[in-house]
Structure formats: structure tokens, C-alpha cells
Motif scaffolding. Structure first.
Motif, PDB file in Angstrom:
ATOM      1  N   HIS A 562      86.047  27.999  61.117  1.00 48.17           N
ATOM      2  CA  HIS A 562      86.520  29.287  61.677  1.00 48.17           C
ATOM      3  C   HIS A 562      86.214  30.409  60.650  1.00 48.17           C
ATOM      4  O   HIS A 562      86.014  31.405  61.035  1.00 48.17           O
ATOM      5  N   GLN A 563      85.936  30.126  59.250  1.00 45.80           N
ATOM      6  CA  GLN A 563      85.549  31.255  58.327  1.00 45.80           C
ATOM      7  C   GLN A 563      84.469  31.657  58.762  1.00 45.80           C
ATOM      8  O   GLN A 563      84.152  32.872  58.492  1.00 45.80           O
ATOM      9  N   PHE A 564      83.470  30.945  58.976  1.00 40.93           N
ATOM     10  CA  PHE A 564      82.198  31.188  59.429  1.00 40.93           C
ATOM     11  C   PHE A 564      82.040  32.064  60.630  1.00 40.93           C
ATOM     12  O   PHE A 564      81.195  33.001  60.558  1.00 40.93           O
ATOM     13  N   VAL A 565      82.688  31.800  61.759  1.00 38.07           N
ATOM     14  CA  VAL A 565      82.863  32.840  62.800  1.00 38.07           C
ATOM     15  C   VAL A 565      83.513  34.160  62.172  1.00 38.07           C
ATOM     16  O   VAL A 565      82.807  35.169  62.591  1.00 38.07           O
ATOM     17  N   MET A 566      84.607  34.093  61.376  1.00 44.16           N
ATOM     18  CA  MET A 566      84.882  35.353  60.744  1.00 44.16           C
ATOM     19  C   MET A 566      83.533  36.101  60.035  1.00 44.16           C
ATOM     20  O   MET A 566      83.532  37.431  60.051  1.00 44.16           O
ATOM     21  N   ILE A 567      83.082  35.231  59.085  1.00 43.10           N
ATOM     22  CA  ILE A 567      82.167  36.061  58.206  1.00 43.10           C
ATOM     23  C   ILE A 567      80.929  36.743  58.864  1.00 43.10           C
ATOM     24  O   ILE A 567      80.439  37.731  58.463  1.00 43.10           O
ATOM     25  N   ASN A 568      80.632  36.037  59.863  1.00 47.72           N
ATOM     26  CA  ASN A 568      79.393  36.512  60.543  1.00 47.72           C
ATOM     27  C   ASN A 568      79.639  37.404  61.235  1.00 47.72           C
ATOM     28  O   ASN A 568      78.665  38.273  61.658  1.00 47.72           O
ATOM     29  N   LYS A 569      81.004  38.100  61.384  1.00 46.61           N
ATOM     30  CA  LYS A 569      81.256  39.603  62.066  1.00 46.61           C
ATOM     31  C   LYS A 569      81.285  40.703  61.002  1.00 46.61           C
ATOM     32  O   LYS A 569      81.398  41.772  61.332  1.00 46.61           O
ATOM     33  N   ILE A 570      81.094  40.316  59.925  1.00 42.08           N
ATOM     34  CA  ILE A 570      81.170  41.455  58.755  1.00 42.08           C
ATOM     35  C   ILE A 570      79.740  41.738  58.121  1.00 42.08           C
ATOM     36  O   ILE A 570      79.075  40.773  57.581  1.00 42.08           O
ATOM     37  N   PRO A 571      79.498  42.879  58.643  1.00 41.55           N
ATOM     38  CA  PRO A 571      77.866  43.255  58.359  1.00 41.55           C
ATOM     39  C   PRO A 571      77.490  43.237  57.143  1.00 41.55           C
ATOM     40  O   PRO A 571      76.268  43.094  56.539  1.00 41.55           O
ATOM     41  N   GLN A 572      78.575  43.577  56.032  1.00 42.51           N
ATOM     42  CA  GLN A 572      77.907  43.895  54.552  1.00 42.51           C
ATOM     43  C   GLN A 572      77.846  42.555  53.892  1.00 42.51           C
ATOM     44  O   GLN A 572      77.883  42.650  52.473  1.00 42.51           O
ATOM     45  N   VAL A 573      78.348  41.413  54.345  1.00 43.24           N
ATOM     46  CA  VAL A 573      78.487  40.200  53.424  1.00 43.24           C
ATOM     47  C   VAL A 573      77.009  39.657  53.192  1.00 43.24           C
ATOM     48  O   VAL A 573      76.150  39.614  53.842  1.00 43.24           O
ATOM     49  N   ARG A 574      76.945  39.634  51.769  1.00 41.88           N
ATOM     50  CA  ARG A 574      75.609  39.004  51.179  1.00 41.88           C
ATOM     51  C   ARG A 574      75.929  37.863  50.415  1.00 41.88           C
ATOM     52  O   ARG A 574      74.894  37.451  49.634  1.00 41.88           O
ATOM     53  N   GLY A 575      76.974  37.053  50.459  1.00 40.94           N
ATOM     54  CA  GLY A 575      76.869  35.716  49.905  1.00 40.94           C
ATOM     55  C   GLY A 575      78.098  34.950  50.120  1.00 40.94           C
ATOM     56  O   GLY A 575      79.100  35.714  50.496  1.00 40.94           O
ATOM     57  N   LEU A 576      77.835  33.630  50.087  1.00 41.15           N
ATOM     58  CA  LEU A 576      79.416  32.798  50.336  1.00 41.15           C
ATOM     59  C   LEU A 576      79.173  32.126  49.164  1.00 41.15           C
ATOM     60  O   LEU A 576      78.417  31.589  48.614  1.00 41.15           O
ATOM     61  N   ILE A 577      80.557  32.139  48.457  1.00 40.23           N
ATOM     62  CA  ILE A 577      80.864  31.244  47.456  1.00 40.23           C
ATOM     63  C   ILE A 577      82.146  30.565  47.599  1.00 40.23           C
ATOM     64  O   ILE A 577      83.362  30.994  47.143  1.00 40.23           O
ATOM     65  N   PRO A 578      82.080  29.264  48.358  1.00 42.04           N
ATOM     66  CA  PRO A 578      83.312  28.615  48.571  1.00 42.04           C
ATOM     67  C   PRO A 578      83.957  28.218  47.299  1.00 42.04           C
ATOM     68  O   PRO A 578      83.397  27.868  46.267  1.00 42.04           O
ATOM     69  N   TRP A 579      85.241  27.921  47.500  1.00 41.38           N
ATOM     70  CA  TRP A 579      85.970  27.578  46.314  1.00 41.38           C
ATOM     71  C   TRP A 579      86.350  25.815  46.500  1.00 41.38           C
ATOM     72  O   TRP A 579      87.335  25.516  47.560  1.00 41.38           O
ATOM     73  N   ILE A 580      85.840  25.108  46.031  1.00 44.63           N
ATOM     74  CA  ILE A 580      84.983  25.128  44.778  1.00 44.63           C
ATOM     75  C   ILE A 580      84.101  23.729  44.902  1.00 44.63           C
ATOM     76  O   ILE A 580      84.139  22.906  45.514  1.00 44.63           O
ATOM     77  N   LEU A 581      83.076  23.750  44.117  1.00 48.80           N
ATOM     78  CA  LEU A 581      82.041  22.631  44.005  1.00 48.80           C
ATOM     79  C   LEU A 581      82.643  21.353  43.875  1.00 48.80           C
ATOM     80  O   LEU A 581      82.580  20.208  44.575  1.00 48.80           O
ATOM     81  N   MET A 582      83.563  21.158  42.629  1.00 47.96           N
ATOM     82  CA  MET A 582      84.216  19.959  42.456  1.00 47.96           C
ATOM     83  C   MET A 582      85.722  20.111  42.466  1.00 47.96           C
ATOM     84  O   MET A 582      86.111  21.105  41.703  1.00 47.96           O
ATOM     85  N   ASP A 583      86.348  19.084  42.533  1.00 42.82           N
ATOM     86  CA  ASP A 583      87.808  19.102  42.214  1.00 42.82           C
ATOM     87  C   ASP A 583      87.970  19.187  40.560  1.00 42.82           C
ATOM     88  O   ASP A 583      87.135  18.571  39.941  1.00 42.82           O
ATOM     89  N   PHE A 584      88.936  19.782  39.984  1.00 41.39           N
ATOM     90  CA  PHE A 584      89.112  20.091  38.653  1.00 41.39           C
ATOM     91  C   PHE A 584      90.387  19.887  38.464  1.00 41.39           C
ATOM     92  O   PHE A 584      91.360  20.294  39.277  1.00 41.39           O
ATOM     93  N   ARG A 585      90.991  19.538  37.196  1.00 42.25           N
ATOM     94  CA  ARG A 585      92.061  19.226  36.607  1.00 42.25           C
ATOM     95  C   ARG A 585      92.739  20.781  36.568  1.00 42.25           C
ATOM     96  O   ARG A 585      92.360  21.933  36.203  1.00 42.25           O
TER      97      ARG A 585
END
Length: 630
Positions: A562-585
Motif C-alpha cells: 500500500h505504501q507503493f501505491v501512495m509513493i507512486n502518486k508523489i511526483p518528486q519522490v526520488r528514492g525509497l529507503i525502507p526501515w530497515i535492512l536487518m533487525d537490530f538490538r
């Protein structure tokens, strides 16, 4: 001795630019306020050094740190720093300690994951190591510490050498006068205690690993030596083919008189020139390369750069591996070498895969970059502090672009000039270390800070300081909020005015609303490049259920879709940085069986098991199905 807080005004008024010019030439921490800016050696990992990595003896200084701090709060030079030994026959009584028979910790490394009794310990640990040394005439020797969290106090052969504040940047202590032929010893007290006026402050959402967490070495150089250099592609007002073959920058030689020759050679690029230092030991240059292949994700070309100053046994030589590229902003686009790019990335804490603890080995870095390449990522945000220099070196080789930031995170004392001074110094250390890393394309000054005028002025000045230090890279910050009003999200944080690229953190579908709410949200954002710098949901690896069942892998995927649906409607988005690669303490994450002390928003578990969301991003990035470069 005068503390830094007494040098600057006690009132944090609107005239902060005067403070800016002051902190650039003074030590920012009260620990180091008494002295001018110390030597900070660039390119130590490309010099011949004497490694002090390995086993160090250690002792725990029990609260309230009786051995380190005297009752008046000053550092005590007469206890463990002396490295005396108990006399079983006669003689003076020592302070009832003995490093020689004490247990050991591996350096580099945090103490929390090496000794179970120290897992949650925050305080002072004393490190000690013996080493042999044979001084050479007409040389200077520095103790180089890649990072130690958070405060460090260093003695060599019972002499106090230096102090440092900041847990994630390198520092160098000159030890020339303290060393002797034969046997020597170094004692380092490291204090990981969190402080309200520290950077970061007391409330952090990651584990406070303490210790000598990065490499320690001795660096011996001639009396005149190269301590700093900057070699980069010429950065004009626009990118041009002419600039793409022009290199500019400087080499700085400590102790050099005006007119001292410095050679710069890049054989593969056809550069072989002799420079001359000015009265400050700085040798600026601008040279044409006969040929130059620009660094990019697809072609991460690195050139062997050779620097030398002096001659004979007083010649200082070093090499570095540097890529040359142009990064800039044009409207809402990010341009790499004149071409619009879209950043397919992920956040990453410096949490070692499989074993946990601080990242500090080549194997740690190899594992992380293996995950990034498998994910089809071209970008990584190194949250929320400068990482081990191995990360940038590997990124240079692999063509992974980097966002690097200092740890100004949420609960910072933005109203205090001494805190601004610390932030400025940390920014200087980060930029100086990594300015010649082609992979680093963004400097970040903060993450998720409160929206108020004092903070905005603080960070605006800091962003301008970053531009002064390095005018070739865009400046960013990760902003949190706003909260949705109906289906409207309006980002009106005035800090965006100070940024070239805006990082937007949001957690629609996890902390706010339902996953499907994202489909209809309308964003109003600045007309600048926007990076969705944090978004996601927690899921325990192996926990399965329906797409609306929280903490399951299926629901984590549902949030992202659902985030992808929203993000594709924002014309000035130039990058995706999900939180996060690995689980952390994180000690704040305490739901039994689901978190167990870990933030579970990772696409991969701490033991390297990939969740369903990892494969979603792998496919999305391969197909380039979310977002566009222009």
C-alpha cells in the motif's frame, strides 16, 4: 584551563553564525576545549601502520566511576591510568587492581557482546595493552582510534595524551614524546554513559554498544607529513563535459613552509604534477586528466592516487583509491554525472549480521553488502551515525551510494551552544574522513528532530557549515511528520528550506492508520527531491498469518504494497529507503517472543534469515516498478 562553554556566549540567540566560525577552529567538546583543533589523519587505512588490534586487558570501573573521575568531576590521572601492579612482598600499596592478570576484550569490538556480564553495562571500562616500539629520529607518531563510544581518555606510559568526545568518528593522539624504545603501554578509559547534552542524547532507539569499536593503530610519519587532502571532480554551477576531465582540490602538509613541493600522480588518468604549499601548508590545485571514467553504480571505477611530500628519509608518501563523479540537485531531480537517478535503497544500522554487536570486521561488511546486492539496491542510508570506514570503502568498490549522517536524533539540547559546538566538530570529523569517498552522495545533519525555531536555526547553521566544508554534495535530513488530517499530509517543517534533498520519514499503516489508508493519502511536499527515508512495519521472521495480522511477515508485505501505491502518486519522490535492512538490538523494544530486545522492522532477521518483504523489494527494485528518476 578555559572550557569551550566559557569561550562562547551563554545565551543562544539569533547570532549563531558568529559561533559557527568559532567552532570551526576550536575543539567542540568540553573534553577537548582546552586545545586547538588537533591533527586528524586522512587515509590511515591506506598507510603502513602498526596495528594495536587484538586482545586488550580490561577492568570495569564501577559506578560512580571512582577510578576515572575525581569527586570534583575532573579526570583522575593517578589511578588505573598509572598501570601499577600489586606488590606481594613490600613497597607502596597500589589501588587494588592489576591489568596484567585481568581478562581481555577483542579490539575492535564492543564490550556488550563479548562478556555476558557487561551486556547491559553503560559506564566506564578501562582498556590496557603493552606494545613494543622503536622510535625513529625525525619522526612523529600518532595513536589512531577509528572510534570509541562515547568519551575516551588516553594515557601512554602514564602520561595523559588526549581526550575525545563522540562515539562514531576517528581521532588521533600524538604520542611521540611519551614513547620510549622497547616496552610501552597504553591505557584508554572509555565511558559509554549517555548524557542529556551528549550527541546522541539519552533517548535512543538503538543499542548503546560501548568500547573501542573500531581499529586502533600507531601511525609514524616524518616531521612534515600529509594529514589531509581533497581530490574531486571540478564542481561548477552546472555539470559539463569539460568539468568531467578536470580534477581540483588540495593537499595539506603539516609543518611545511611556503613553497614545499608536493607531487600528485594518478597514472591511469594521466595526471603527474608538482604542487607548492602556501604559508599554511596547503597546496591547492586544478589539473586536467588525459582520460577519466566517471564513477557510478554501474561502473564504480576507482583510480590509484599517489601523494608525496618531502624527500629522502623525510619523504611522506601515501596512496588512496578514489572514484570521481558529480552529484547535484536540479529542481526535483538528483543528477549523477548529469543523469537523473532514482535511489533504490534501504536503511542500515551498524549491527553485525549473525553475531550482533557493532560492525567492525571485513566479514561483517561483506555480509551486509551481499544483502544489498541481492536486494538489487543501489543506495544505503547509514543510520544514524557515521559507520566503520570499511563500509564506505566497500561501497566505493561496489557502486553503492551512501547517505551519511551525524547522530543528532530527537532528544538533543538544541538550545545549548556547547552542544552545537560538539555537533559541528562531529560534522567536521565525518566529512574530513569521507570527503574523498565517491559513494557518499549525501551529508545528513539530523534525524527526526522536533519542529521549533531553536532547532531549525541550529540545523540550518549546521547545514551551511556542511556546505562550507564540502560544497560538492547535497545536504539532507530525515524529517518526521506531519500527521494525517483526513487524507491530507502537508509537510511544512521550515527545516526543509535549509535542505537540498528532503528525507521524509512516515509510518502510515504501522504507527498511524491502516495499511490501505495509504492508497488515498495526498501529500503536499516541497518542490525538491524527496526521499522516503523511513517507512515500514515490524514482523518477527517466521511469524505467519493474515495480511492484516500485526507482527506477521504477511502484514509487513501488505504495509509496503500500500505504501507503493501512495509513493507512486508523489511526483518528486526520488528514492525509497525502507526501515530497515536487518533487525537490530534496541532496549526499548520489549514485547516478549515478538521483539525480545530487537526492532523487528528489518527485511532480514538478525541471524540472516530473509523475510517475505525482502523478496518484495528485490522484485520491485529489479523491475524498477516504484518511483522514477524524473
Amino acid at each position: 584551563m578555559t572550557s569551550f562553554s566559557k569561550i562562547v556566549s551563554s545565551k543562544w540567540t539569533g547570532h549563531r553564525n558568529a559561533l559557527l566560525s568559532l567552532v570551526c577552529c576550536a575543539i567542540a567538546s568540553p573534553l577537548l576545549a582546552q586545545q586547538p583543533l588537533k591533527t586528524l589523519l586522512v587515509g590511515v587505512d591506506h598507510r603502513t601502520v602498526t596495528s594495536l588490534d587484538g586482545n586488550w586487558h580490561y577492568l570495569v570501573d564501577q559506578p560512580p566511576a571512582r577510578a576515572l573521575y575525581a569527586p570534583d568531576g575532573k579526570v583522575n590521572d593517578k589511578t588505573y591510568a598509572l598501570n601499577t601492579h600489586p606488590n606481594i612482598d613490600s613497597g607502596p600499596h597500589n589501588a587494588e587492581y592489576d591489568f596484567a592478570t585481568a581478562p581481555t576484550l577483542k579490539v575492535p569490538g564492543d564490550w556488550n557482546t563479548q562478556d555476558p556480564t557487561l551486556f547491559r553495562y553503560e559506564g566506564v571500562i578501562w582498556y590496557q595493552r603493552d606494545f613494543g616500539f622503536e622510535p625513529k629520529p625525525n619522526t612523529r607518531t600518532f595513536l589512531h582510534i577509528g572510534a570509541a563510544n562515547y568519551k575516551s581518555f588516553v594515557w601512554v606510559n602514564q602520561k595523559r595524551i588526549c581526550d575525545h568526545e563522540g562515539g562514531f568518528t576517528p581521532f588521533d593522539c600524538e604520542v611521540t614524546a611519551a614513547l620510549k624504545p622497547g616496552n610501552n603501554f597504553v591505557v584508554i578509559a572509555v565511558d559509554s554513559t549517555r548524557e542529556v547534552d551528549g550527541i546522541p542524547s539519552v533517548g535512543i532507539d538503538w543499542f548503546n554498544y560501548g568500547g573501542l569499536t573500531r581499529d586502533v593503530s600507531l601511525v609514524t610519519v616524518p616531521m612534515q607529513f600529509i594529514d589531509d587532502y581533497d581530490i574531486h571532480l571540478k564542481h561548477g554551477s552546472t555539470f559539463s563535459a569539460a568539468d568531467a576531465t578536470t580534477l581540483t582540490g588540495y593537499v595539506h602538509v603539516v609543518g611545511a613552509t611556503a613553497g614545499t613541493p608536493v607531487t600528485l600522480r594518478i597514472p591511469e588518468a594521466g595526471v603527474d604534477t608538482t604542487l607548492k604549499t602556501d604559508a599554511d601548508g596547503r597546496a591547492p590545485f586544478e589539473v586536467k586528466a588525459s582520460k577519466l571514467e566517471l564513477w557510478s553504480h554501474e561502473t564504480p571505477k576507482l583510480y590509484k592516487v599517489e601523494l608525496a611530500s618531502g624527500s629522502g628519509d623525510q619523504q611522506d608518501k601515501l596512496t588512496d583509491d578514489i572514484g570521481f563523479r558529480d552529484i547535484r540537485v536540479d529542481g526535483t531531480r538528483i543528477l549523477l554525472n548529469g543523469k537523473a537517478i532514482f535511489l533504490q535503497g534501504v536503511n542500515e544500522h551498524a549491527e553485525a549480521p549473525y553475531r550482533t554487536g557493532r560492525v567492525c570486521t571485513d566479514e561483517d561488511v561483506k555480509n551486509i553488502f551481499g544483502f544489498l546486492k541481492d536486494m538489487n539496491a543501489n543506495f544505503v542510508r547509514l543510520a544514524h551515525y557515521p559507520h566503520d570506514e570499511r563500509m564506505e570503502r566497500e561501497a566505493d568498490r561496489d557502486g553503492i551510494m551512501i547517505w551519511s549522517e551525524i547522530p543528532l536524533w530527537q532528544h538533543i539540547s538544541f538550545d545549548k551552544p556547547e552542544v552545537y559546538a560538539k555537533a559541528t566538530y562531529m560534522l567536521n570529523e565525518m566529512i574530513r574522513r569521507d570527503r574523498d569517498k565517491a559513494s557518499v552522495i549525501l551529508w545528513s545533519v539530523s534525524n527526526e528532530t522536533p519542529n521549533n525555531p531553536t532547532r531549525t536555526q541550529f540545523l540550518t547553521n549546521l547545514a551551511n557549515e556542511a556546505r562550507r566544508l564540502d560544497p560538492t554534495r547535497p545536504i539532507t535530513s530525515a524529517i518526521i511528520g506531519p500527521h494525517a488530517k483526513g487524507n491530507e499530509m502537508v509537510e511544512n517543517d521550515p527545516l526543509t528550506n535549509a535542505l537540498d534533498v528532503v528525507g521524509q520519514n512516515e509510518y502510515v499503516g504501522w504507527y498511524e492508520g491502516r495499511p490501505e489508508d495509504a492508497d488515498n493519502i495526498k501529500w503536499t511536499l516541497p518542490q525538491k527531491p524527496i526521499l522516503i527515508s523511513e517507512f515500514g512495519a515490524e514482523a518477527k521472521q517466521g511469524n505467519h498469518g493474515g495480511k492484516d495480522q500485526r507482527w506477521t511477515e504477511e502484514q509487513q508485505v501488505n504495509v509496503y504494497e500500500h505504501q507503493f501505491v501512495m509513493i507512486n502518486k508523489i511526483p518528486q519522490v526520488r528514492g525509497l529507503i525502507p526501515w530497515i535492512l536487518m533487525d537490530f538490538r534496541s532496549p526499548t523494544r520489549n514485547i516478549p517472543k515478538l521483539q525480545d530486545g530487537f526492532n523487528r522492522k528489518g527485511l532480514i532477521s538478525e541471524d540472516g534469515k530473509k523475510k517475505q518483504a525482502f523478496y518484495l523489494f528485490q522484485k520491485t527494485y529489479k523491475e524498477h516498478s516504484v518511483g522514477k528518476a524524473e
